[in-house]
Scaffold this motif. Structure first.
Motif, mmCIF file in Angstrom:
data_model
loop_
_atom_site.group_PDB
_atom_site.id
_atom_site.type_symbol
_atom_site.label_atom_id
_atom_site.label_comp_id
_atom_site.label_asym_id
_atom_site.label_seq_id
_atom_site.Cartn_x
_atom_site.Cartn_y
_atom_site.Cartn_z
ATOM 1 N N LYS A 81 24.454 -20.974 2.813
ATOM 2 C CA LYS A 81 23.988 -21.183 4.201
ATOM 3 C C LYS A 81 24.913 -22.162 4.933
ATOM 4 C CE LYS A 81 19.093 -20.258 3.221
ATOM 5 N NZ LYS A 81 19.270 -19.817 1.821
ATOM 6 N N VAL A 82 26.161 -21.730 5.078
ATOM 7 C CA VAL A 82 27.225 -22.584 5.611
ATOM 8 C C VAL A 82 26.939 -23.062 7.033
ATOM 9 C CG1 VAL A 82 29.666 -22.634 6.262
ATOM 10 C CG2 VAL A 82 28.963 -21.537 4.111
ATOM 11 N N LEU A 83 26.413 -22.197 7.873
ATOM 12 C CA LEU A 83 26.217 -22.549 9.280
ATOM 13 C C LEU A 83 24.846 -23.205 9.493
ATOM 14 C CD1 LEU A 83 27.720 -19.385 11.038
ATOM 15 C CD2 LEU A 83 28.805 -21.605 10.642
ATOM 16 N N ASN A 84 24.831 -24.500 9.535
ATOM 17 C CA ASN A 84 23.613 -25.268 9.838
ATOM 18 C C ASN A 84 22.434 -24.924 8.934
ATOM 19 O OD1 ASN A 84 24.933 -26.489 12.109
ATOM 20 N ND2 ASN A 84 24.533 -24.611 13.279
ATOM 21 N N HIS A 143 34.322 -17.701 17.490
ATOM 22 C CA HIS A 143 35.459 -17.808 16.579
ATOM 23 C C HIS A 143 35.302 -19.015 15.655
ATOM 24 C CE1 HIS A 143 37.705 -14.564 18.473
ATOM 25 N NE2 HIS A 143 37.397 -15.077 19.660
ATOM 26 N N GLU A 144 34.626 -20.049 16.130
ATOM 27 C CA GLU A 144 34.396 -21.227 15.281
ATOM 28 C C GLU A 144 33.501 -20.873 14.098
ATOM 29 O OE1 GLU A 144 35.818 -22.279 19.155
ATOM 30 O OE2 GLU A 144 34.021 -21.143 18.580
ATOM 31 N N GLU A 145 32.457 -20.117 14.361
ATOM 32 C CA GLU A 145 31.562 -19.696 13.281
ATOM 33 C C GLU A 145 32.286 -18.763 12.312
ATOM 34 O OE1 GLU A 145 27.233 -19.702 15.573
ATOM 35 O OE2 GLU A 145 28.527 -17.927 15.682
ATOM 36 N N ALA A 146 33.084 -17.858 12.846
ATOM 37 C CA ALA A 146 33.838 -16.935 11.998
ATOM 38 C C ALA A 146 34.809 -17.697 11.102
ATOM 39 C CB ALA A 146 34.595 -15.930 12.875
ATOM 40 N N SER A 147 35.470 -18.700 11.665
ATOM 41 C CA SER A 147 36.423 -19.513 10.899
ATOM 42 C C SER A 147 35.719 -20.264 9.766
ATOM 43 C CB SER A 147 37.130 -20.498 11.827
ATOM 44 O OG SER A 147 38.020 -21.323 11.105
ATOM 45 N N VAL A 206 31.877 -11.331 16.585
ATOM 46 C CA VAL A 206 33.262 -11.705 16.303
ATOM 47 C C VAL A 206 33.574 -11.390 14.844
ATOM 48 C CG1 VAL A 206 34.906 -13.614 16.195
ATOM 49 C CG2 VAL A 206 33.223 -13.521 18.050
ATOM 50 N N LYS A 207 34.717 -10.783 14.599
ATOM 51 C CA LYS A 207 35.132 -10.435 13.241
ATOM 52 C C LYS A 207 35.365 -11.687 12.412
ATOM 53 C CE LYS A 207 38.653 -7.712 10.825
ATOM 54 N NZ LYS A 207 37.667 -7.073 9.935
ATOM 55 N N ILE A 208 34.904 -11.683 11.161
ATOM 56 C CA ILE A 208 34.989 -12.881 10.302
ATOM 57 C C ILE A 208 36.298 -12.927 9.524
ATOM 58 C CG2 ILE A 208 33.933 -14.081 8.342
ATOM 59 C CD1 ILE A 208 31.227 -12.964 9.275
ATOM 60 N N HIS A 209 36.625 -11.862 8.804
ATOM 61 C CA HIS A 209 37.812 -11.876 7.938
ATOM 62 C C HIS A 209 38.980 -11.175 8.624
ATOM 63 C CE1 HIS A 209 34.483 -12.428 4.986
ATOM 64 N NE2 HIS A 209 35.329 -13.333 4.529
ATOM 65 N N LYS A 210 39.816 -11.958 9.306
ATOM 66 C CA LYS A 210 40.996 -11.426 9.983
ATOM 67 C C LYS A 210 42.246 -11.722 9.161
ATOM 68 C CE LYS A 210 39.260 -11.937 14.729
ATOM 69 N NZ LYS A 210 39.537 -12.563 16.058
ATOM 70 N N GLY A 211 43.294 -10.948 9.458
ATOM 71 C CA GLY A 211 44.571 -11.232 8.812
ATOM 72 C C GLY A 211 44.679 -10.631 7.428
ATOM 73 N N PRO A 212 45.770 -10.938 6.716
ATOM 74 C CA PRO A 212 46.042 -10.357 5.394
ATOM 75 C C PRO A 212 44.950 -10.706 4.388
ATOM 76 C CG PRO A 212 47.987 -11.449 6.271
ATOM 77 C CD PRO A 212 46.855 -11.834 7.154
ATOM 78 N N LEU A 213 44.689 -9.784 3.479
ATOM 79 C CA LEU A 213 43.682 -10.027 2.444
ATOM 80 C C LEU A 213 44.085 -11.164 1.512
ATOM 81 C CD1 LEU A 213 42.387 -6.508 1.308
ATOM 82 C CD2 LEU A 213 41.048 -8.422 2.155
ATOM 83 N N SER A 214 45.349 -11.420 1.400
ATOM 84 C CA SER A 214 45.818 -12.501 0.526
ATOM 85 C C SER A 214 45.250 -13.848 0.955
ATOM 86 C CB SER A 214 47.351 -12.564 0.522
ATOM 87 O OG SER A 214 47.849 -12.738 1.851
ATOM 88 N N GLU A 215 44.831 -13.945 2.246
ATOM 89 C CA GLU A 215 44.257 -15.191 2.746
ATOM 90 C C GLU A 215 42.755 -15.300 2.465
ATOM 91 O OE1 GLU A 215 45.089 -15.382 6.882
ATOM 92 O OE2 GLU A 215 47.292 -15.430 6.631
ATOM 93 N N HIS A 216 42.160 -14.236 1.927
ATOM 94 C CA HIS A 216 40.708 -14.221 1.761
ATOM 95 C C HIS A 216 40.253 -13.994 0.320
ATOM 96 C CE1 HIS A 216 40.336 -14.231 6.107
ATOM 97 N NE2 HIS A 216 41.133 -13.172 6.184
ATOM 98 N N ILE A 217 41.174 -13.875 -0.614
ATOM 99 C CA ILE A 217 40.817 -13.657 -2.019
ATOM 100 C C ILE A 217 41.419 -14.777 -2.857
ATOM 101 C CG2 ILE A 217 41.012 -12.090 -3.993
ATOM 102 C CD1 ILE A 217 41.260 -9.774 -2.024
#
Length: 342
Positions: free
Chosen positions: A220-223, A233-237, A308-319
């Motif tokens: 439960k990261v957000l509050n 975008h802040e919540e997505a980040s 807003v999309k949560i996981h943007k950019g290359p997958l290498s940044e998310h695994i």
């Protein structure tokens, strides 16, 4: 004994008929008059009944919506005129409603897609109505729920009941849909329900999103509140900072099972009126939304969403164990998913 009266005059012999003959004649005339009167009255009553019947038929025709002459005759089976039990459609009772269902899998963009549809003034898409297990315990409960939704007796924040032109919901493949394919397919066909398959080509990205969403249910990261979708975008980040570790020993099998489940659903419901839509195509080509509106025979509008999309950019940044995942999938049919970026 009848007595006749005979009079003699100078030039003429006059014979008067007996009095009883006049009585008989009057009786005959009276009887004839009565019979004729009854006949005339019966004709009048028949005419009144016919007029009354025609009046009721005319009223019935007025209440029953008729097909617009400009409507493609092939589309008539897909036009519905619901009569909800919970409210009156009033002046919109004559407006046809199209029925649809979004068949998808979790973390395939269905939440975002549904907010886009609901931004249309004439669309009501009611979310994952089969999330609660009680609504999908058996085929009877499933049919009962479907009837309630399509009769406009299902209330959610997205309901635009009176003048909705298209009414539907999203149905995840693991929410009873695949357990009763024949009965549900028959229901769709019998009731003219149009199907939108919303799938995701890059099942590796879907797996990352599933693992991250599962983590947030506990973290439960957000509050201190779990959310599956965000509007800034802040919540997505904040949510994208978590990097899941993927089990590489079952990775290829997990990806293949996702693809097979989607293919099985396409096979089960291939005989329905349907379109196939991919999340990646929606991201790269917003004009796909026009195709969806055309499929549902809606007036074209610009559709919008606050998500807003949560996981943007290359997958290498998310695994977290990206190196292991890269080595496991390199040289396989899933290698193409490693470099996909959107």
């Amino acid at each position: 004994m009848t007595v006749s009266m005979v009079f003699f005059s100078k030039d003429v012999l006059i014979i008067k008929p007996p009095k009883k003959s006049a009585v008989v004649l009057r009786l005959i005339v009276f009887t004839f008059s009565m019979v004729f009167g009854v006949y005339v009255c019966s004709i009048c009553f028949k005419q009144i009944n016919i007029q009354t019947k025609n009046m009721f038929l005319d009223n019935e025709v007025i209440e029953r919506p008729c097909c617009n002459a400009i409507v493609d005759r092939s589309q008539i089976p897909f036009l519905h005129y619901p009569k909800p039990k919970t409210f009156d459609r009033l002046e919109c009772a004559g407006n046809p409603v199209r029925l649809f269902a979004i068949l998808s899998m979790q973390r395939s963009g269905s939440g975002w897609f549904e907010t886009l549809l609901n931004s249309h003034v004439n669309v009501s898409s009611n979310g994952e109505i089969f999330g609660p297990k009680i609504r999908r315990d058996n085929i009877s409960s499933i049919i009962k729920t479907l009837d309630s939704v399509y009769n406009l007796d299902w209330f959610t924040s997205s309901s635009k009941n009176e003048c909705s032109a298209a009414i539907g919901f999203k149905w995840m493949l693991n929410q009873g849909l695949m357990e009763h394919p024949e009965e549900i397919k028959d229901y769709f066909n019998d009731n003219g329900v149009s199907i939108i398959f919303l799938l995701r080509r890059n099942v590796l990205r879907r797996l990352v999103s599933m693992l991250a969403n599962s983590y947030d249910k506990g973290a439960k990261v957000l509050n201190g509140v779990h959310v599956s979708h965000v509007h800034s975008h802040e919540e997505a980040s904040a949510l994208s900072k978590y990097k899941p570790t993927i089990n590489i020993s079952s990775l290829a099998l997990d990806l293949r099972e996702m693809e097979e489940t989607a293919m099985k659903a396409l096979e089960y419901f291939n005989s329905t009126r349907h379109m196939i839509l991919y999340y990646e195509d929606l991201i790269k080509n917003p004009s796909k939304l026009m195709e969806v509106q055309d499929f549902l025979k809606l007036p074209r509008m610009k559709l919008t969403s606050r998500q807003v999309k949560i996981h943007k950019g290359p997958l290498s940044e998310h695994i977290k164990n990206w190196g292991d995942v890269n080595r496991t999938l390199y040289g396989t049919t899933y290698e193409k998913f490693l470099q996909a970026d959107y």
